[in-house]
Scaffold this active site. Structure first.
Site: not given
Length: 227
Positions: A12-13, A38, A42, A55, A16-17, A117
C-alpha cells in the site's frame, strides 16, 4: 478489442493510482482512448452524490472515456482500512463476480486501453477465502506491477512478481516509482531490480511533491505494451 491490464502494487502507499493515471495520460498522448476501474476503494468521503474516493476521481479525470463514478468504483467504503474489514463493518460483501462484471463492461466500452487498479498489495483479502488477486485471474489479463522505491523494495518486488506468475498470470511490465525524496543507494537498488525482474521496465518515476501524473507520464515508455 481493448488491451487490458491489472495494475498491482508491491504494498500500500506505493503510488498505484498516480502510476495508473500516468499510464493513462501516456496512452492518451499516443491518441488512444482510455478507461480505468478501481473495483474497491476504502477511505471514501461522503458527498452529496454518495461515497467518493479521491483515487477513483483522479482516474476519472485521467482517462478519456466518460464513465459514471459507479462504473469506475463499484465498491466504495468509508474507513481508510483494509477493504475486507471496512466491508464487514459496513455490512457489505465484496462480490468478486460483480467486480468482474463491472470490469468486463468497461473493457467493452470502446477504449483502446483499460487499466484495472488493485488495492494494497497483490494478496489483498476481500473476505473469507477471497482475494483481489483472483480478479485478474477471472478476467485473464496480464499485470503491471508498481514498485514503491524505498528500503525493502527488492524483496517486495520479487515476491510480488513470483506470486503473480505462480497464480498463472503474465507480468507485462513494471514501473519504479520513487515514493520519497532521498532513497539511500537509489541507483544501486534500481539496477538490482532491473537485473532480477524478468519483465520490461516501463519507466522510472522520480519523486514529485506535486504528484503531477501528467508530468510523470513523460517518464514512461509504453512500447513494450502497445508496440
Amino acid at each position: 478489442m481493448a488491451q487490458c491490464y491489472f495494475v498491482a502494487g508491491t504494498d500500500t502507499e506505493v503510488g498505484k493510482t498516480y502510476t495508473t493515471a500516468a499510464l493513462l495520460a501516456s496512452a492518451a498522448a499516443r491518441g488512444l482512448r482510455t478507461a480505468a476501474v478501481k473495483p474497491v476503494a476504502s477511505g471514501c468521503e461522503e458527498t452529496a452524490d454518495g461515497l467518493r474516493n479521491s483515487d477513483a476521481v483522479l482516474l476519472q479525470e485521467a482517462m478519456t472515456l466518460d464513465l459514471p463514478y459507479q462504473q469506475v468504483n463499484p465498491f466504495a467504503l468509508a474507513p481508510a482500512i483494509a477493504p475486507h474489514i471496512a466491508a464487514r463493518e459496513a455490512g457489505r460483501r465484496l462480490d468478486l463476480g460483480r467486480m468482474a462484471g463491472v470490469c468486463r463492461g468497461v473493457m467493452s466500452a470502446g477504449a483502446d486501453l483499460v487499466l484495472i487498479e488493485g488495492a494494497g498489495g497483490w494478496r489483498t483479502p476481500l473476505g473469507p477465502g477471497a482475494f483481489l488477486s483472483q480478479l485478474p485471474r477471472e478476467l485473464n489479463i496480464p499485470v503491471i506491477l508498481v514498485v514503491g522505491m524505498r528500503l525493502g523494495c527488492i524483496n517486495h518486488a520479487l515476491l510480488s512478481a513470483e506470486a503473480i506468475r505462480r497464480d498463472g498470470l503474465a507480468l507485462a511490465g513494471w514501473v519504479a516509482n520513487f515514493v520519497g525524496r532521498d532513497m539511500a543507494r537509489a541507483e544501486e537498488n534500481l539496477a538490482t531490480l532491473r537485473s532480477l525482474m524478468s519483465a520490461p521496465l516501463l519507466g522510472t518515476l522520480p519523486f514529485d511533491t506535486a504528484a503531477d501524473y501528467r508530468r510523470a507520464a513523460e517518464h514512461l515508455d509504453l512500447s513494450p505494451l502497445l508496440g
